[in-house]
Structures are given as C-alpha cells and as structure tokens.
Write a protein that holds these residues in place. Structure first.
Motif, PDB file in Angstrom:
ATOM      1  N   TYR A  37       0.779  -1.276   0.084  1.00  0.00           N
ATOM      2  CA  TYR A  37       0.119  -0.124   0.100  1.00  0.00           C
ATOM      3  C   TYR A  37       0.898   1.210  -0.104  1.00  0.00           C
ATOM      4  CZ  TYR A  37      -4.497  -2.018   1.129  1.00  0.00           C
ATOM      5  OH  TYR A  37      -5.604  -2.778   1.176  1.00  0.00           O
ATOM      6  N   ARG A  38       0.349   2.416  -0.318  1.00  0.00           N
ATOM      7  CA  ARG A  38       0.974   3.620  -0.227  1.00  0.00           C
ATOM      8  C   ARG A  38       0.037   4.805   0.455  1.00  0.00           C
ATOM      9  NH1 ARG A  38       2.728   5.097  -6.459  1.00  0.00           N
ATOM     10  NH2 ARG A  38       0.528   5.585  -7.200  1.00  0.00           N
ATOM     11  N   GLN A  39       0.615   5.667   0.947  1.00  0.00           N
ATOM     12  CA  GLN A  39      -0.196   6.662   1.324  1.00  0.00           C
ATOM     13  C   GLN A  39       0.756   8.208   1.408  1.00  0.00           C
ATOM     14  OE1 GLN A  39      -2.241   6.464   5.331  1.00  0.00           O
ATOM     15  NE2 GLN A  39      -3.885   8.058   4.632  1.00  0.00           N
ATOM     16  N   ALA A  40      -0.031   9.257   0.675  1.00  0.00           N
ATOM     17  CA  ALA A  40       0.640  10.368   0.387  1.00  0.00           C
ATOM     18  C   ALA A  40      -0.167  11.190   1.344  1.00  0.00           C
ATOM     19  CB  ALA A  40       0.564  10.787  -0.982  1.00  0.00           C
ATOM     20  N   PRO A  41       0.508  12.254   1.698  1.00  0.00           N
ATOM     21  CA  PRO A  41      -0.026  13.386   2.528  1.00  0.00           C
ATOM     22  C   PRO A  41      -1.339  14.011   2.168  1.00  0.00           C
ATOM     23  CG  PRO A  41       2.372  13.732   2.295  1.00  0.00           C
ATOM     24  CD  PRO A  41       2.000  12.630   1.262  1.00  0.00           C
ATOM     25  N   GLY A  42      -2.250  13.739   3.032  1.00  0.00           N
ATOM     26  CA  GLY A  42      -3.547  14.647   2.572  1.00  0.00           C
ATOM     27  C   GLY A  42      -4.376  13.495   1.650  1.00  0.00           C
ATOM     28  N   LYS A  43      -3.660  12.308   1.093  1.00  0.00           N
ATOM     29  CA  LYS A  43      -4.757  11.420   0.305  1.00  0.00           C
ATOM     30  C   LYS A  43      -4.923  10.251   1.091  1.00  0.00           C
ATOM     31  CE  LYS A  43      -2.536  12.997  -4.035  1.00  0.00           C
ATOM     32  NZ  LYS A  43      -1.999  12.468  -5.210  1.00  0.00           N
ATOM     33  N   GLN A  81       9.428  -3.776  -7.122  1.00  0.00           N
ATOM     34  CA  GLN A  81      10.525  -3.083  -7.973  1.00  0.00           C
ATOM     35  C   GLN A  81       9.742  -2.064  -8.529  1.00  0.00           C
ATOM     36  OE1 GLN A  81      13.639  -3.684  -8.644  1.00  0.00           O
ATOM     37  NE2 GLN A  81      13.870  -1.757  -9.921  1.00  0.00           N
ATOM     38  N   MET A  82      10.161  -0.785  -8.339  1.00  0.00           N
ATOM     39  CA  MET A  82       9.562   0.441  -8.731  1.00  0.00           C
ATOM     40  C   MET A  82      10.547   1.337 -10.054  1.00  0.00           C
ATOM     41  SD  MET A  82       7.784   2.028  -5.153  1.00  0.00           S
ATOM     42  CE  MET A  82       9.454   2.571  -4.659  1.00  0.00           C
ATOM     43  N   ASN A  83      10.028   1.365 -11.262  1.00  0.00           N
ATOM     44  CA  ASN A  83      10.854   1.887 -12.091  1.00  0.00           C
ATOM     45  C   ASN A  83       9.926   3.004 -12.679  1.00  0.00           C
ATOM     46  OD1 ASN A  83      12.751  -0.181 -11.914  1.00  0.00           O
ATOM     47  ND2 ASN A  83      11.592  -1.500 -13.410  1.00  0.00           N
ATOM     48  N   SER A  84      10.600   3.948 -13.526  1.00  0.00           N
ATOM     49  CA  SER A  84       9.990   5.229 -14.313  1.00  0.00           C
ATOM     50  C   SER A  84       9.263   5.836 -13.045  1.00  0.00           C
ATOM     51  CB  SER A  84       9.241   4.711 -15.179  1.00  0.00           C
ATOM     52  OG  SER A  84       9.874   3.808 -16.254  1.00  0.00           O
ATOM     53  N   LEU A  85       9.889   6.057 -11.967  1.00  0.00           N
ATOM     54  CA  LEU A  85       9.146   6.707 -10.971  1.00  0.00           C
ATOM     55  C   LEU A  85       8.778   8.187 -11.098  1.00  0.00           C
ATOM     56  CD1 LEU A  85      11.283   5.122  -7.868  1.00  0.00           C
ATOM     57  CD2 LEU A  85       8.836   5.032  -8.169  1.00  0.00           C
ATOM     58  N   LYS A  86       7.426   8.633 -10.569  1.00  0.00           N
ATOM     59  CA  LYS A  86       6.998   9.871 -10.880  1.00  0.00           C
ATOM     60  C   LYS A  86       7.085  10.727  -9.515  1.00  0.00           C
ATOM     61  CE  LYS A  86       4.105   8.112 -14.567  1.00  0.00           C
ATOM     62  NZ  LYS A  86       2.703   7.893 -15.169  1.00  0.00           N
ATOM     63  N   VAL A  87       6.679  11.918  -9.732  1.00  0.00           N
ATOM     64  CA  VAL A  87       6.670  12.639  -8.379  1.00  0.00           C
ATOM     65  C   VAL A  87       5.516  12.259  -7.795  1.00  0.00           C
ATOM     66  CG1 VAL A  87       6.110  15.091  -7.366  1.00  0.00           C
ATOM     67  CG2 VAL A  87       7.897  14.717  -9.302  1.00  0.00           C
ATOM     68  N   GLU A  88       4.623  11.977  -8.388  1.00  0.00           N
ATOM     69  CA  GLU A  88       3.219  11.589  -7.831  1.00  0.00           C
ATOM     70  C   GLU A  88       3.257  10.048  -7.157  1.00  0.00           C
ATOM     71  OE1 GLU A  88       3.374  12.668 -10.665  1.00  0.00           O
ATOM     72  OE2 GLU A  88       2.484  11.595 -12.375  1.00  0.00           O
ATOM     73  N   ASP A  89       4.509   9.402  -7.098  1.00  0.00           N
ATOM     74  CA  ASP A  89       4.613   8.293  -6.659  1.00  0.00           C
ATOM     75  C   ASP A  89       4.958   8.336  -5.201  1.00  0.00           C
ATOM     76  OD1 ASP A  89       5.936   6.764  -9.575  1.00  0.00           O
ATOM     77  OD2 ASP A  89       4.023   6.368  -8.565  1.00  0.00           O
ATOM     78  N   THR A  90       5.468   9.793  -4.670  1.00  0.00           N
ATOM     79  CA  THR A  90       5.957   9.796  -3.225  1.00  0.00           C
ATOM     80  C   THR A  90       4.908   9.814  -2.541  1.00  0.00           C
ATOM     81  OG1 THR A  90       7.198  11.583  -4.281  1.00  0.00           O
ATOM     82  CG2 THR A  90       6.654  12.075  -2.016  1.00  0.00           C
TER      83      THR A  90
END
Length: 125
Positions: A37-43, A81-90
C-alpha cells in the motif's frame, strides 16, 4: 503472529528506480496474500500491488507497467520493484499480509491482518 519489516525507501529523481523489500517473520506459513500500500500526505491509502502464495499478481492502474511485485520464498521476502518513478509516487509505502488467498472485499477495504511500519519513498528533482 507475523512481523513485517520494510526497507529500501529513499529519495530518487523522477524516472529513477527503487526496490522495496518486505521481510516476513513469525507464523509465515499462515500467509497466503501479501501486498503493498502507499499513502501520500492528504490522500487516501492506495493498494498498489498484491501477490498470492501461488504467484498471482495484481496492480493498481496507476502503477501498471512500471512496478513489479515478486517474492523470494527462500528469504521470506516480498519485493516491489519500482521503475520510471514519478513525483506522484511519493508516499509512505506499507507492506501488508493476510491468511486470505486472493484479494476479497475485506482486503480491498484495507482490513489486512498484518502490517509493516512503512518506508518513505520521495521522488523529487
């Protein structure tokens, strides 16, 4: 009981790669499905990827083609494994595990039996 320990997070530039690890210990024989899972601030928390003990995998649309979940049973470890990472993957990335085989409505609601502490992934230039 099962304990989960994530590692591998950090700071990476857009387009870069990271590999997260989730090491399981304890009564691991009871586990049939693991996920990230992932959780970004405010999301809201987002289910990123899952894998069953049989090797079946599923991914969120937002990461398909870029992320790969796989397991190394000899080390009782699941990787992302995370490739082609984007800012929104933070986000903070969490490992989860459950005795249920496959992702049912309970797991889609985020009601997994076991959780790790999380590891921060920051994608920034």
């Amino acid at each position: 009981q099962v304990q989960l320990a994530e590692s591998g997070g950090g700071l990476v530039q857009p387009g870069g790669s990271l590999r997260l690890s989730c090491a399981a210990s304890g009564s691991i024989g009871s586990i049939n499905t693991m996920g990230w899972y992932r959780q970004a601030p405010g999301k809201q928390r987002e289910l990123v990827a899952t894998i069953t003990s049989g090797g079946s995998t599923n991914y969120a649309d937002s990461v398909k083609g870029r992320f790969t979940i796989f397991r190394e049973d000899a080390k009782d470890t699941v990787y992302l494994q995370m490739n082609s990472l984007k800012v929104e993957d933070t986000a903070v990335y969490y490992c989860a595990a459950d005795p249920k085989y496959g992702v049912n409505s309970r797991l889609r609601r985020g009601e997994w039996h076991y959780w790790g502490q999380g590891t921060q992934v920051t994608v920034s230039s």
